[in-house]
Motif scaffolding. Structure first.
Motif, PDB file in Angstrom:
ATOM      1  N   GLU A 151     -15.670   4.944   0.055  1.00 19.28           N
ATOM      2  CA  GLU A 151     -14.454   4.974  -0.759  1.00 19.28           C
ATOM      3  C   GLU A 151     -14.739   4.319  -2.095  1.00 19.28           C
ATOM      4  OE1 GLU A 151     -11.305   2.926   1.270  1.00 19.28           O
ATOM      5  OE2 GLU A 151     -11.252   4.352   2.927  1.00 19.28           O
ATOM      6  N   ALA A 152     -13.948   4.692  -3.090  1.00 20.72           N
ATOM      7  CA  ALA A 152     -14.068   4.080  -4.412  1.00 20.72           C
ATOM      8  C   ALA A 152     -12.670   3.806  -4.953  1.00 20.72           C
ATOM      9  CB  ALA A 152     -14.829   5.006  -5.358  1.00 20.72           C
ATOM     10  N   ALA A 153     -12.562   2.764  -5.777  1.00 27.45           N
ATOM     11  CA  ALA A 153     -11.265   2.406  -6.340  1.00 27.45           C
ATOM     12  C   ALA A 153     -11.439   1.792  -7.724  1.00 27.45           C
ATOM     13  CB  ALA A 153     -10.546   1.412  -5.430  1.00 27.45           C
ATOM     14  N   LYS A 154     -10.379   1.949  -8.509  1.00 26.07           N
ATOM     15  CA  LYS A 154     -10.287   1.319  -9.829  1.00 26.07           C
ATOM     16  C   LYS A 154      -9.261   0.199  -9.689  1.00 26.07           C
ATOM     17  CE  LYS A 154      -8.770   2.302 -14.544  1.00 26.07           C
ATOM     18  NZ  LYS A 154      -8.203   3.337 -15.420  1.00 26.07           N
ATOM     19  N   ILE A 155      -9.659  -1.013 -10.066  1.00 30.27           N
ATOM     20  CA  ILE A 155      -8.799  -2.190  -9.935  1.00 30.27           C
ATOM     21  C   ILE A 155      -8.470  -2.704 -11.331  1.00 30.27           C
ATOM     22  CG2 ILE A 155      -8.630  -4.535  -9.024  1.00 30.27           C
ATOM     23  CD1 ILE A 155     -10.834  -3.629  -6.980  1.00 30.27           C
ATOM     24  N   THR A 156      -7.182  -2.959 -11.561  1.00 34.16           N
ATOM     25  CA  THR A 156      -6.743  -3.522 -12.836  1.00 34.16           C
ATOM     26  C   THR A 156      -6.011  -4.818 -12.552  1.00 34.16           C
ATOM     27  OG1 THR A 156      -6.474  -1.266 -13.680  1.00 34.16           O
ATOM     28  CG2 THR A 156      -5.481  -3.050 -14.967  1.00 34.16           C
ATOM     29  N   ASP A 157      -6.490  -5.922 -13.151  1.00 32.91           N
ATOM     30  CA  ASP A 157      -5.823  -7.206 -12.892  1.00 32.91           C
ATOM     31  C   ASP A 157      -4.652  -7.413 -13.849  1.00 32.91           C
ATOM     32  OD1 ASP A 157      -6.786  -8.257 -15.323  1.00 32.91           O
ATOM     33  OD2 ASP A 157      -8.224  -9.607 -14.383  1.00 32.91           O
ATOM     34  N   ALA A 158      -3.987  -8.540 -13.719  1.00 34.72           N
ATOM     35  CA  ALA A 158      -2.787  -8.841 -14.500  1.00 34.72           C
ATOM     36  C   ALA A 158      -3.052  -8.891 -16.005  1.00 34.72           C
ATOM     37  CB  ALA A 158      -2.180 -10.161 -14.030  1.00 34.72           C
ATOM     38  N   HIS A 159      -4.307  -9.114 -16.400  1.00 26.87           N
ATOM     39  CA  HIS A 159      -4.663  -9.200 -17.817  1.00 26.87           C
ATOM     40  C   HIS A 159      -5.181  -7.862 -18.352  1.00 26.87           C
ATOM     41  CE1 HIS A 159      -4.112 -13.479 -17.404  1.00 26.87           C
ATOM     42  NE2 HIS A 159      -4.937 -13.476 -16.381  1.00 26.87           N
TER      43      HIS A 159
ATOM     44  N   GLY B 289       7.054 -12.374  -7.765  1.00 29.81           N
ATOM     45  CA  GLY B 289       7.150 -11.011  -8.257  1.00 29.81           C
ATOM     46  C   GLY B 289       6.184 -10.683  -9.373  1.00 29.81           C
ATOM     47  N   ASN B 290       5.249 -11.561  -9.657  1.00 30.64           N
ATOM     48  CA  ASN B 290       4.239 -11.287 -10.684  1.00 30.64           C
ATOM     49  C   ASN B 290       3.133 -10.414 -10.101  1.00 30.64           C
ATOM     50  OD1 ASN B 290       5.410 -13.028 -12.728  1.00 30.64           O
ATOM     51  ND2 ASN B 290       4.721 -14.718 -11.429  1.00 30.64           N
ATOM     52  N   ILE B 291       2.763  -9.371 -10.829  1.00 32.40           N
ATOM     53  CA  ILE B 291       1.695  -8.488 -10.372  1.00 32.40           C
ATOM     54  C   ILE B 291       0.349  -9.169 -10.612  1.00 32.40           C
ATOM     55  CG2 ILE B 291       0.560  -6.260 -10.692  1.00 32.40           C
ATOM     56  CD1 ILE B 291       3.320  -5.179 -11.643  1.00 32.40           C
TER      57      ILE B 291
ATOM     58  N   SER C 128       0.874  -1.174   0.000  1.00 32.65           N
ATOM     59  CA  SER C 128       0.000   0.000   0.000  1.00 32.65           C
ATOM     60  C   SER C 128       0.904   1.214   0.000  1.00 32.65           C
ATOM     61  CB  SER C 128      -0.892   0.013   1.237  1.00 32.65           C
ATOM     62  OG  SER C 128      -1.711  -1.138   1.253  1.00 32.65           O
ATOM     63  N   PHE C 129       0.605   2.192  -0.851  1.00 27.37           N
ATOM     64  CA  PHE C 129       1.522   3.315  -1.012  1.00 27.37           C
ATOM     65  C   PHE C 129       0.787   4.525  -1.575  1.00 27.37           C
ATOM     66  CE2 PHE C 129       1.483   0.561  -4.647  1.00 27.37           C
ATOM     67  CZ  PHE C 129       1.456   1.392  -5.756  1.00 27.37           C
ATOM     68  N   THR C 130       1.520   5.626  -1.652  1.00 29.53           N
ATOM     69  CA  THR C 130       0.974   6.878  -2.155  1.00 29.53           C
ATOM     70  C   THR C 130       1.793   7.334  -3.359  1.00 29.53           C
ATOM     71  OG1 THR C 130       0.406   7.485   0.108  1.00 29.53           O
ATOM     72  CG2 THR C 130       0.383   9.248  -1.509  1.00 29.53           C
ATOM     73  N   ILE C 131       1.105   7.810  -4.377  1.00 32.73           N
ATOM     74  CA  ILE C 131       1.747   8.498  -5.500  1.00 32.73           C
ATOM     75  C   ILE C 131       1.049   9.849  -5.586  1.00 32.73           C
ATOM     76  CG2 ILE C 131       2.150   8.577  -7.993  1.00 32.73           C
ATOM     77  CD1 ILE C 131       2.254   5.536  -8.001  1.00 32.73           C
ATOM     78  N   GLY C 132       1.822  10.909  -5.369  1.00 27.04           N
ATOM     79  CA  GLY C 132       1.213  12.236  -5.275  1.00 27.04           C
ATOM     80  C   GLY C 132       0.339  12.271  -4.042  1.00 27.04           C
ATOM     81  N   LYS C 133      -0.955  12.495  -4.255  1.00 24.77           N
ATOM     82  CA  LYS C 133      -1.907  12.507  -3.134  1.00 24.77           C
ATOM     83  C   LYS C 133      -2.872  11.330  -3.200  1.00 24.77           C
ATOM     84  CE  LYS C 133      -1.815  17.497  -2.566  1.00 24.77           C
ATOM     85  NZ  LYS C 133      -2.584  18.734  -2.523  1.00 24.77           N
ATOM     86  N   THR C 134      -2.608  10.399  -4.118  1.00 25.95           N
ATOM     87  CA  THR C 134      -3.527   9.288  -4.352  1.00 25.95           C
ATOM     88  C   THR C 134      -3.012   7.996  -3.730  1.00 25.95           C
ATOM     89  OG1 THR C 134      -4.143  10.315  -6.450  1.00 25.95           O
ATOM     90  CG2 THR C 134      -4.774   8.024  -6.148  1.00 25.95           C
ATOM     91  N   GLN C 135      -3.903   7.300  -3.021  1.00 25.32           N
ATOM     92  CA  GLN C 135      -3.580   6.002  -2.428  1.00 25.32           C
ATOM     93  C   GLN C 135      -3.642   4.914  -3.503  1.00 25.32           C
ATOM     94  OE1 GLN C 135      -2.172   6.919   0.720  1.00 25.32           O
ATOM     95  NE2 GLN C 135      -2.824   4.839   0.959  1.00 25.32           N
ATOM     96  N   HIS C 136      -2.707   3.988  -3.431  1.00 27.85           N
ATOM     97  CA  HIS C 136      -2.637   2.860  -4.360  1.00 27.85           C
ATOM     98  C   HIS C 136      -2.297   1.604  -3.566  1.00 27.85           C
ATOM     99  CE1 HIS C 136      -2.205   5.218  -8.178  1.00 27.85           C
ATOM    100  NE2 HIS C 136      -1.789   6.144  -7.322  1.00 27.85           N
ATOM    101  N   SER C 137      -2.509   0.470  -4.206  1.00 30.93           N
ATOM    102  CA  SER C 137      -1.986  -0.785  -3.676  1.00 30.93           C
ATOM    103  C   SER C 137      -1.665  -1.703  -4.849  1.00 30.93           C
ATOM    104  CB  SER C 137      -2.960  -1.450  -2.701  1.00 30.93           C
ATOM    105  OG  SER C 137      -4.115  -1.885  -3.368  1.00 30.93           O
ATOM    106  N   MET C 138      -0.745  -2.608  -4.590  1.00 27.10           N
ATOM    107  CA  MET C 138      -0.342  -3.581  -5.605  1.00 27.10           C
ATOM    108  C   MET C 138      -0.235  -4.938  -4.923  1.00 27.10           C
ATOM    109  SD  MET C 138       3.094  -3.683  -7.968  1.00 27.10           S
ATOM    110  CE  MET C 138       2.581  -2.342  -9.023  1.00 27.10           C
ATOM    111  N   LEU C 139      -0.854  -5.941  -5.521  1.00 27.68           N
ATOM    112  CA  LEU C 139      -0.789  -7.301  -5.012  1.00 27.68           C
ATOM    113  C   LEU C 139       0.124  -8.100  -5.926  1.00 27.68           C
ATOM    114  CD1 LEU C 139      -2.004  -9.178  -2.825  1.00 27.68           C
ATOM    115  CD2 LEU C 139      -3.763  -9.791  -4.504  1.00 27.68           C
ATOM    116  N   LEU C 140       1.154  -8.720  -5.324  1.00 28.85           N
ATOM    117  CA  LEU C 140       2.133  -9.500  -6.084  1.00 28.85           C
ATOM    118  C   LEU C 140       2.232 -10.902  -5.498  1.00 28.85           C
ATOM    119  CD1 LEU C 140       3.701  -6.456  -5.344  1.00 28.85           C
ATOM    120  CD2 LEU C 140       4.810  -7.263  -7.387  1.00 28.85           C
ATOM    121  N   ASP C 141       2.525 -11.881  -6.363  1.00 28.32           N
ATOM    122  CA  ASP C 141       2.770 -13.229  -5.844  1.00 28.32           C
ATOM    123  C   ASP C 141       4.227 -13.333  -5.404  1.00 28.32           C
ATOM    124  OD1 ASP C 141       4.343 -13.781  -8.118  1.00 28.32           O
ATOM    125  OD2 ASP C 141       2.783 -14.962  -9.088  1.00 28.32           O
TER     126      ASP C 141
END
Length: 142
Positions: free
Chosen positions: A106-114, A73-75, A57-70
Protein backbone atom coordinates in the motif's frame (compact mmCIF):
# COMPACT_ATOMS: atom_id res chain seq x y z
CA UNK A 1 10.36 -19.91 24.97
CA UNK A 2 8.55 -18.54 28.01
CA UNK A 3 10.09 -15.10 27.45
CA UNK A 4 9.04 -15.04 23.79
CA UNK A 5 5.45 -15.91 24.73
CA UNK A 6 5.42 -13.15 27.35
CA UNK A 7 6.87 -10.71 24.83
CA UNK A 8 4.21 -11.62 22.26
CA UNK A 9 1.47 -11.17 24.83
CA UNK A 10 2.88 -7.80 25.87
CA UNK A 11 3.03 -6.64 22.24
CA UNK A 12 -0.51 -7.85 21.61
CA UNK A 13 -1.81 -6.03 24.68
CA UNK A 14 0.06 -2.83 23.77
CA UNK A 15 -1.47 -2.84 20.29
CA UNK A 16 -4.93 -2.80 21.88
CA UNK A 17 -3.90 0.11 24.07
CA UNK A 18 -2.49 2.12 21.16
CA UNK A 19 -5.55 2.06 18.90
CA UNK A 20 -9.04 1.23 20.11
CA UNK A 21 -12.23 1.31 18.10
CA UNK A 22 -14.69 3.73 19.63
CA UNK A 23 -18.36 4.41 19.16
CA UNK A 24 -19.09 7.68 17.35
CA UNK A 25 -21.22 8.78 20.31
CA UNK A 26 -18.11 8.88 22.49
CA UNK A 27 -16.25 11.24 20.12
CA UNK A 28 -16.19 14.83 21.44
CA UNK A 29 -18.49 17.16 19.48
CA UNK A 30 -15.59 19.49 18.66
CA UNK A 31 -13.69 16.59 17.05
CA UNK A 32 -16.75 15.43 15.08
CA UNK A 33 -17.64 18.91 13.87
CA UNK A 34 -14.09 19.64 12.67
CA UNK A 35 -14.06 16.32 10.85
CA UNK A 36 -17.48 16.87 9.23
CA UNK A 37 -16.59 20.41 8.11
CA UNK A 38 -13.29 19.22 6.62
CA UNK A 39 -14.67 16.06 5.01
CA UNK A 40 -18.31 16.67 4.25
CA UNK A 41 -18.44 14.21 1.31
CA UNK A 42 -17.10 11.19 3.19
CA UNK A 43 -18.71 7.77 3.68
CA UNK A 44 -18.06 4.66 5.78
CA UNK A 45 -16.51 6.46 8.76
CA UNK A 46 -14.85 4.33 11.44
CA UNK A 47 -13.38 5.90 14.56
CA UNK A 48 -10.42 4.80 16.67
CA UNK A 49 -8.79 6.34 19.68
CA UNK A 50 -4.99 6.52 19.55
CA UNK A 51 -3.63 7.56 22.92
CA UNK A 52 -5.28 10.98 23.43
CA UNK A 53 -6.14 11.50 19.75
CA UNK A 54 -8.97 10.39 17.49
CA UNK A 55 -8.57 8.83 14.06
CA UNK A 56 -11.37 8.76 11.51
CA UNK A 57 -10.95 6.29 8.65
CA UNK A 58 -13.29 6.95 5.75
CA UNK A 59 -13.88 6.84 2.02
CA UNK A 60 -14.26 9.69 -0.46
CA UNK A 61 -15.31 8.33 -3.83
CA UNK A 62 -13.28 5.14 -4.12
CA UNK A 63 -10.26 6.39 -2.18
CA UNK A 64 -9.47 5.51 1.44
CA UNK A 65 -8.53 8.38 3.75
CA UNK A 66 -7.87 8.95 7.42
CA UNK A 67 -7.68 12.01 9.62
CA UNK A 68 -6.00 12.26 13.01
CA UNK A 69 -7.41 14.91 15.35
CA UNK A 70 -6.58 15.89 18.92
CA UNK A 71 -9.27 16.13 21.60
CA UNK A 72 -9.68 19.88 20.87
CA UNK A 73 -10.61 19.19 17.25
CA UNK A 74 -7.27 20.26 15.78
CA UNK A 75 -6.22 18.27 12.73
CA UNK A 76 -2.85 16.63 13.33
CA UNK A 77 -2.54 14.94 9.94
CA UNK A 78 -4.47 13.54 7.02
CA UNK A 79 -3.65 10.47 5.00
CA UNK A 80 -4.81 9.58 1.50
CA UNK A 81 -4.32 6.23 -0.15
CA UNK A 82 -2.46 6.57 -3.46
CA UNK A 83 -1.33 4.15 -6.15
CA UNK A 84 2.22 2.90 -5.77
CA UNK A 85 3.05 4.64 -9.08
CA UNK A 86 2.40 8.02 -7.43
CA UNK A 87 5.23 7.57 -4.92
CA UNK A 88 8.29 9.72 -5.69
CA UNK A 89 10.74 7.96 -8.05
CA UNK A 90 13.50 8.17 -5.44
CA UNK A 91 11.28 6.34 -2.91
CA UNK A 92 10.48 3.60 -5.42
CA UNK A 93 14.19 3.18 -6.17
CA UNK A 94 14.96 2.95 -2.43
CA UNK A 95 12.39 0.19 -1.93
CA UNK A 96 13.58 -1.71 -5.00
CA UNK A 97 17.22 -1.55 -3.82
CA UNK A 98 16.66 -2.15 -0.09
CA UNK A 99 13.79 -4.67 -0.26
CA UNK A 100 14.71 -6.79 -3.28
CA UNK A 101 11.92 -9.14 -4.41
CA UNK A 102 9.39 -7.42 -2.10
CA UNK A 103 6.37 -5.53 -3.35
CA UNK A 104 4.83 -2.40 -1.92
CA UNK A 105 1.46 -3.47 -0.51
CA UNK A 106 0.00 0.00 0.00
CA UNK A 107 1.03 3.61 -0.48
CA UNK A 108 -0.23 6.84 1.05
CA UNK A 109 0.31 10.58 0.97
CA UNK A 110 0.41 12.15 4.44
CA UNK A 111 -0.07 15.86 5.09
CA UNK A 112 0.58 17.21 8.59
CA UNK A 113 -0.99 20.24 10.26
CA UNK A 114 1.72 22.52 8.82
CA UNK A 115 1.15 21.33 5.25
CA UNK A 116 4.30 19.20 5.15
CA UNK A 117 3.84 16.23 2.84
CA UNK A 118 5.40 12.82 3.39
CA UNK A 119 4.80 9.50 1.72
CA UNK A 120 4.30 6.06 3.20
CA UNK A 121 5.05 2.75 1.50
CA UNK A 122 4.08 -0.49 3.23
CA UNK A 123 6.52 -3.33 2.53
CA UNK A 124 5.95 -6.61 4.39
CA UNK A 125 4.84 -5.42 7.84
CA UNK A 126 6.91 -2.23 7.80
CA UNK A 127 5.80 1.29 6.89
CA UNK A 128 8.57 3.23 5.18
CA UNK A 129 8.30 7.01 5.43
CA UNK A 130 9.76 9.32 2.76
CA UNK A 131 9.85 13.08 2.36
CA UNK A 132 8.25 14.90 -0.58
CA UNK A 133 11.32 14.31 -2.76
CA UNK A 134 11.41 10.59 -1.91
CA UNK A 135 14.29 10.64 0.55
CA UNK A 136 13.97 7.89 3.18
CA UNK A 137 13.15 9.23 6.66
CA UNK A 138 12.31 6.23 8.87
CA UNK A 139 10.65 2.83 9.23
CA UNK A 140 7.69 2.04 11.46
CA UNK A 141 6.87 -1.55 12.34
CA UNK A 142 3.16 -2.31 12.09
Amino acid sequence: MKNSILTCLALLFSSFVIAQKVNEKSIPNLVKSTFLISCHDQTNVKWEKEKENYEASFTIGKTQHSMLLDSNGNIIETEEEISVKKLPAKALAYVQKTYKNKKIKEAAKITDAHGIVTFEAQVTSIDLIFDKQGTYIKSIAD
